[in-house]
Scaffold this motif. Structure first.
Motif, PDB file in Angstrom:
ATOM      1  N   ARG A 284     -38.316  26.459  14.469  1.00 48.11           N
ATOM      2  CA  ARG A 284     -38.010  25.618  13.166  1.00 48.11           C
ATOM      3  C   ARG A 284     -39.370  25.510  12.790  1.00 48.11           C
ATOM      4  O   ARG A 284     -40.604  25.218  13.415  1.00 48.11           O
ATOM      5  CB  ARG A 284     -37.559  25.641  12.895  1.00 48.11           C
ATOM      6  CG  ARG A 284     -37.320  24.163  13.991  1.00 48.11           C
ATOM      7  CD  ARG A 284     -36.402  22.499  13.671  1.00 48.11           C
ATOM      8  NE  ARG A 284     -36.505  21.516  15.043  1.00 48.11           N
ATOM      9  CZ  ARG A 284     -37.241  20.508  14.420  1.00 48.11           C
ATOM     10  NH1 ARG A 284     -38.235  20.615  13.079  1.00 48.11           N
ATOM     11  NH2 ARG A 284     -37.508  19.815  14.972  1.00 48.11           N
ATOM     12  N   GLN A 285     -39.887  24.930  12.192  1.00 44.11           N
ATOM     13  CA  GLN A 285     -40.825  24.243  11.078  1.00 44.11           C
ATOM     14  C   GLN A 285     -40.640  22.545  11.070  1.00 44.11           C
ATOM     15  O   GLN A 285     -39.154  22.045  10.558  1.00 44.11           O
ATOM     16  CB  GLN A 285     -41.042  24.639   9.657  1.00 44.11           C
ATOM     17  CG  GLN A 285     -41.886  26.461  10.041  1.00 44.11           C
ATOM     18  CD  GLN A 285     -43.041  26.082   8.188  1.00 44.11           C
ATOM     19  OE1 GLN A 285     -43.142  25.587   7.342  1.00 44.11           O
ATOM     20  NE2 GLN A 285     -43.788  26.681   8.689  1.00 44.11           N
ATOM     21  N   THR A 286     -41.613  21.528  11.400  1.00 46.66           N
ATOM     22  CA  THR A 286     -41.447  20.655  11.284  1.00 46.66           C
ATOM     23  C   THR A 286     -41.151  20.172   9.824  1.00 46.66           C
ATOM     24  O   THR A 286     -42.240  20.756   9.798  1.00 46.66           O
ATOM     25  CB  THR A 286     -42.535  19.638  12.458  1.00 46.66           C
ATOM     26  OG1 THR A 286     -44.184  20.279  11.488  1.00 46.66           O
ATOM     27  CG2 THR A 286     -42.632  20.391  13.677  1.00 46.66           C
ATOM     28  N   THR A 287     -40.945  19.317   9.636  1.00 50.78           N
ATOM     29  CA  THR A 287     -41.162  18.718   8.063  1.00 50.78           C
ATOM     30  C   THR A 287     -42.054  17.081   8.343  1.00 50.78           C
ATOM     31  O   THR A 287     -42.266  16.533   9.399  1.00 50.78           O
ATOM     32  CB  THR A 287     -39.691  17.906   8.120  1.00 50.78           C
ATOM     33  OG1 THR A 287     -39.285  17.025   8.506  1.00 50.78           O
ATOM     34  CG2 THR A 287     -38.727  19.686   7.788  1.00 50.78           C
ATOM     35  N   ILE A 288     -42.364  16.652   7.215  1.00 52.09           N
ATOM     36  CA  ILE A 288     -43.487  15.306   6.904  1.00 52.09           C
ATOM     37  C   ILE A 288     -42.476  14.338   7.635  1.00 52.09           C
ATOM     38  O   ILE A 288     -42.567  13.243   8.043  1.00 52.09           O
ATOM     39  CB  ILE A 288     -43.279  15.247   5.357  1.00 52.09           C
ATOM     40  CG1 ILE A 288     -44.590  13.934   5.597  1.00 52.09           C
ATOM     41  CG2 ILE A 288     -42.480  14.680   4.807  1.00 52.09           C
ATOM     42  CD1 ILE A 288     -45.740  14.386   6.037  1.00 52.09           C
ATOM     43  N   ASN A 289     -40.995  14.534   7.721  1.00 52.27           N
ATOM     44  CA  ASN A 289     -39.505  13.370   7.888  1.00 52.27           C
ATOM     45  C   ASN A 289     -40.133  13.187   9.618  1.00 52.27           C
ATOM     46  O   ASN A 289     -40.189  11.651  10.000  1.00 52.27           O
ATOM     47  CB  ASN A 289     -38.760  13.692   8.167  1.00 52.27           C
ATOM     48  CG  ASN A 289     -38.383  13.515   6.464  1.00 52.27           C
ATOM     49  OD1 ASN A 289     -39.176  13.021   5.536  1.00 52.27           O
ATOM     50  ND2 ASN A 289     -36.709  14.580   6.047  1.00 52.27           N
ATOM     51  N   GLU A 290     -41.154  14.122  10.416  1.00 45.33           N
ATOM     52  CA  GLU A 290     -41.018  13.854  11.839  1.00 45.33           C
ATOM     53  C   GLU A 290     -42.880  13.996  11.868  1.00 45.33           C
ATOM     54  O   GLU A 290     -42.887  13.646  13.542  1.00 45.33           O
ATOM     55  CB  GLU A 290     -40.802  15.167  12.566  1.00 45.33           C
ATOM     56  CG  GLU A 290     -39.760  16.446  12.396  1.00 45.33           C
ATOM     57  CD  GLU A 290     -39.061  17.507  12.735  1.00 45.33           C
ATOM     58  OE1 GLU A 290     -38.420  17.713  13.521  1.00 45.33           O
ATOM     59  OE2 GLU A 290     -39.607  18.726  12.030  1.00 45.33           O
TER      60      GLU A 290
ATOM     61  N   TRP B 213     -51.791  15.613   9.028  1.00 46.15           N
ATOM     62  CA  TRP B 213     -50.394  16.224   9.428  1.00 46.15           C
ATOM     63  C   TRP B 213     -50.150  17.411   9.035  1.00 46.15           C
ATOM     64  O   TRP B 213     -50.437  17.932   7.802  1.00 46.15           O
ATOM     65  CB  TRP B 213     -49.408  15.466   8.808  1.00 46.15           C
ATOM     66  CG  TRP B 213     -47.833  15.719   9.547  1.00 46.15           C
ATOM     67  CD1 TRP B 213     -47.918  15.598  10.227  1.00 46.15           C
ATOM     68  CD2 TRP B 213     -46.981  16.471   8.392  1.00 46.15           C
ATOM     69  NE1 TRP B 213     -46.087  16.674  10.399  1.00 46.15           N
ATOM     70  CE2 TRP B 213     -45.867  16.799   9.542  1.00 46.15           C
ATOM     71  CE3 TRP B 213     -47.260  17.207   7.583  1.00 46.15           C
ATOM     72  CZ2 TRP B 213     -45.226  18.144   9.107  1.00 46.15           C
ATOM     73  CZ3 TRP B 213     -45.777  18.028   6.949  1.00 46.15           C
ATOM     74  CH2 TRP B 213     -45.471  18.286   8.136  1.00 46.15           C
TER      75      TRP B 213
ATOM     76  N   SER C  47     -47.593  20.762   9.318  1.00 45.33           N
ATOM     77  CA  SER C  47     -45.989  21.367   9.571  1.00 45.33           C
ATOM     78  C   SER C  47     -46.745  23.000  10.332  1.00 45.33           C
ATOM     79  O   SER C  47     -47.496  23.178  10.490  1.00 45.33           O
ATOM     80  CB  SER C  47     -45.844  22.109   8.253  1.00 45.33           C
ATOM     81  OG  SER C  47     -44.541  23.125   8.922  1.00 45.33           O
TER      82      SER C  47
ATOM     83  N   GLU D  58     -44.747  25.158  13.931  1.00 47.19           N
ATOM     84  CA  GLU D  58     -43.799  25.908  14.519  1.00 47.19           C
ATOM     85  C   GLU D  58     -42.751  24.796  16.050  1.00 47.19           C
ATOM     86  O   GLU D  58     -44.248  25.164  17.227  1.00 47.19           O
ATOM     87  CB  GLU D  58     -43.827  27.379  14.759  1.00 47.19           C
ATOM     88  CG  GLU D  58     -44.104  28.096  13.711  1.00 47.19           C
ATOM     89  CD  GLU D  58     -42.970  28.415  12.988  1.00 47.19           C
ATOM     90  OE1 GLU D  58     -41.951  28.367  13.796  1.00 47.19           O
ATOM     91  OE2 GLU D  58     -42.873  27.802  11.838  1.00 47.19           O
TER      92      GLU D  58
END
Length: 178
Positions: free
Chosen positions: A98-104, A116, A118, A120
């Motif tokens: 899954r791809q990371t989001t800016i929240n992470e 930053w 995104s 996998e």
């Protein structure tokens, strides 16, 4: 590898339409009306001792394919067939991501060159299996129909009904319908 191949065939044909036809290529120059007989390629010469589950599943697939071809007017023979039918299987290990989001994103500390991206991120692994069905013109030694079915593997036992349904769906795409 033989165990995985056996599990592949079992898993591909289980579940309700959990597989997809990934390839369906036919030779447009083939004269299907000229073909009358077929035979299966002997795969036991590659490895004379395949696992029992694999062997039983392949035999069930062969019976189902033979029935589908017979329903279309082709006769199975051992002497000088017009068509050769080959069944193959491959298992690949896959990683679900899954791809990371800016929240992470990490908390920003500092003043320069903050960046930053995104990414996998692996979340699990699974096996994907593919069963190939090749039909070859025996006289020309040319592939005239190539179809592949793929599915995520699971550990359930395949039933003859599930094999029949899957092969029937594959043969709905058969170019040699009479």
């Amino acid at each position: 590898m033989k165990t995985l191949t056996g599990l592949l065939i079992i898993a591909i044909l289980t579940g309700c339409s959990s597989y997809r036809i990934t390839r369906n290529q036919a030779d447009k120059a083939a004269t299907w009306s000229a073909y009358r007989t077929f035979a299966f390629v002997d795969t036991n010469r590659i490895d004379p001792s395949p696992r029992e589950a694999y062997q039983a599943t392949v035999e069930q697939i062969k019976r189902t394919v033979a029935t589908e071809l017979a329903n279309r007017g082709y006769q199975q023979t051992k002497d000088n067939p017009d068509l050769l039918v080959n069944i193959g299987a491959v298992v690949k290990d896959k990683t679900q991501t899954r791809q990371t989001t800016i929240n992470e994103a990490p908390l920003y500390i500092g003043q320069r060159r903050y960046q930053w991206r995104s990414q996998e991120v692996p979340v699990g692994t699974y096996q994907e299996g593919t069963v190939n069905l090749h039909i070859v013109d025996a006289q020309r030694n040319a592939l005239i129909w190539d179809v592949a079915i793929s599915s995520v593997l699971n550990r359930q036992q395949v039933t003859p009904v599930q094999i029949g349904e899957a092969i029937s769906k594959v043969f709905s795409k058969f170019p040699g319908n009479r």
